[in-house]
Write an enzyme that holds these catalytic residues in place. Sequence first.
Site, PDB file in Angstrom:
ATOM      1  N   CYS A  59       0.792  -1.179  -0.147  1.00 34.73           N
ATOM      2  CA  CYS A  59      -0.308  -0.086   0.091  1.00 34.73           C
ATOM      3  C   CYS A  59       0.981   1.276  -0.045  1.00 34.73           C
ATOM      4  O   CYS A  59       1.694   1.438   0.846  1.00 34.73           O
ATOM      5  CB  CYS A  59      -0.802  -0.070   1.190  1.00 34.73           C
ATOM      6  SG  CYS A  59      -1.862   1.684   1.655  1.00 34.73           S
ATOM      7  N   HIS A  88      -4.401   1.016   8.454  1.00 36.88           N
ATOM      8  CA  HIS A  88      -5.015   0.663   7.101  1.00 36.88           C
ATOM      9  C   HIS A  88      -6.428   0.441   7.087  1.00 36.88           C
ATOM     10  O   HIS A  88      -6.683  -0.565   7.362  1.00 36.88           O
ATOM     11  CB  HIS A  88      -4.255  -0.373   6.409  1.00 36.88           C
ATOM     12  CG  HIS A  88      -4.567  -0.421   5.127  1.00 36.88           C
ATOM     13  ND1 HIS A  88      -4.079   0.096   3.948  1.00 36.88           N
ATOM     14  CD2 HIS A  88      -5.462  -1.227   4.384  1.00 36.88           C
ATOM     15  CE1 HIS A  88      -4.474  -0.281   2.850  1.00 36.88           C
ATOM     16  NE2 HIS A  88      -5.367  -1.222   2.951  1.00 36.88           N
ATOM     17  N   THR A 128      -8.058   6.524  -6.118  1.00 40.87           N
ATOM     18  CA  THR A 128      -6.962   5.778  -6.782  1.00 40.87           C
ATOM     19  C   THR A 128      -6.182   5.118  -5.902  1.00 40.87           C
ATOM     20  O   THR A 128      -5.264   4.260  -6.123  1.00 40.87           O
ATOM     21  CB  THR A 128      -6.002   6.809  -7.683  1.00 40.87           C
ATOM     22  OG1 THR A 128      -5.695   8.054  -6.926  1.00 40.87           O
ATOM     23  CG2 THR A 128      -7.086   7.486  -8.904  1.00 40.87           C
ATOM     24  N   HIS A 165      -8.048   8.424   2.844  1.00 36.39           N
ATOM     25  CA  HIS A 165      -7.476   9.644   2.766  1.00 36.39           C
ATOM     26  C   HIS A 165      -8.398  10.884   2.638  1.00 36.39           C
ATOM     27  O   HIS A 165      -9.544  10.654   1.815  1.00 36.39           O
ATOM     28  CB  HIS A 165      -6.354   9.764   1.897  1.00 36.39           C
ATOM     29  CG  HIS A 165      -6.749   9.493   0.616  1.00 36.39           C
ATOM     30  ND1 HIS A 165      -6.777   8.074  -0.171  1.00 36.39           N
ATOM     31  CD2 HIS A 165      -7.103  10.189  -0.467  1.00 36.39           C
ATOM     32  CE1 HIS A 165      -7.222   8.260  -1.315  1.00 36.39           C
ATOM     33  NE2 HIS A 165      -7.106   9.201  -1.754  1.00 36.39           N
TER      34      HIS A 165
HETATM   35  P1  AMP Z   1      -7.519   9.866  -4.699  1.00 34.20           P
HETATM   36  O1  AMP Z   1      -7.515   9.981  -6.223  1.00 34.20           O
HETATM   37  O2  AMP Z   1      -8.699  10.477  -4.060  1.00 34.20           O
HETATM   38  O3  AMP Z   1      -7.297   8.117  -4.264  1.00 34.20           O
HETATM   39  O4  AMP Z   1      -6.428  10.662  -4.340  1.00 34.20           O
HETATM   40  C1  AMP Z   1      -4.869  10.138  -4.357  1.00 34.20           C
HETATM   41  C2  AMP Z   1      -3.978  11.163  -4.215  1.00 34.20           C
HETATM   42  O5  AMP Z   1      -2.655  10.616  -3.826  1.00 34.20           O
HETATM   43  C3  AMP Z   1      -3.969  12.029  -5.482  1.00 34.20           C
HETATM   44  O6  AMP Z   1      -4.224  13.464  -5.344  1.00 34.20           O
HETATM   45  C4  AMP Z   1      -2.305  11.779  -5.636  1.00 34.20           C
HETATM   46  O7  AMP Z   1      -1.826  12.945  -6.397  1.00 34.20           O
HETATM   47  C5  AMP Z   1      -1.817  11.519  -4.580  1.00 34.20           C
HETATM   48  N1  AMP Z   1      -0.516  10.878  -4.460  1.00 34.20           N
HETATM   49  C6  AMP Z   1      -0.230   9.787  -5.016  1.00 34.20           C
HETATM   50  N2  AMP Z   1       1.006   9.403  -5.030  1.00 34.20           N
HETATM   51  C7  AMP Z   1       1.533  10.311  -3.977  1.00 34.20           C
HETATM   52  C8  AMP Z   1       2.599  10.487  -3.169  1.00 34.20           C
HETATM   53  N3  AMP Z   1       3.725   9.650  -3.338  1.00 34.20           N
HETATM   54  N4  AMP Z   1       2.950  11.497  -2.464  1.00 34.20           N
HETATM   55  C9  AMP Z   1       2.047  12.472  -2.201  1.00 34.20           C
HETATM   56  N5  AMP Z   1       0.562  12.286  -2.894  1.00 34.20           N
HETATM   57  C10 AMP Z   1       0.536  11.372  -3.530  1.00 34.20           C
HETATM   58 ZN    ZN Z   2      -2.495   1.474   3.713  1.00 33.07          ZN
END
Ligand code: AMP
Ligand code: ZN
Length: 113
Positions: free
Chosen positions: A3, A45, A94, A99
């Site tokens: 994850c 998690h 995604t 979060h």
């Molecule tokens: P969601 O589309 O709601 O699942 O949001 C996932 C978020 O995680 C997106 O806004 C991405 O830009 C962010 N994200 C993905 N990988 C990272 C990372 N390594 N560090 C910080 N944010 C990330």
């Molecule tokens: Zn996790």
Amino acid sequence: MDCLFCKIIAGEIPSKKAYEDELVYAFHDIDPQAPVHILIIPKEHIKSADEITAENSAVVAHIFEVAAKLAKENNLSADGYRIVTNIGEAGGQTVKHLHFHLMGGRNFTWPAG
Ligand code: AMP
Ligand code: ZN
């Protein structure tokens, strides 16, 4: 566990920390969609808001407390801001670790896309 956000909490993947305590971790989104775009996550998690139960819901209250504190620190309170959580495929999630997006510094439209 494979994850991304668990790895960020563990420090295995670098992140720009905004806040941390025993229950939650907050960090700046890597692809910000607003001048302030912070992700607040439980250290436990939990896959998404769809998996919130009587047993794990207390952390969500704590996340909103941290969000209000971060909003004040980032001077978002006067103008307003947005807190979003996406759930599952249709919801646009995604990363499958619960979060909350804390976004501010610009105006948002409604309904969300
Ligand atoms: P969601 O589309 O709601 O699942 O949001 C996932 C978020 O995680 C997106 O806004 C991405 O830009 C962010 N994200 C993905 N990988 C990272 C990372 N390594 N560090 C910080 N944010 C990330
Ligand atoms: Zn996790």
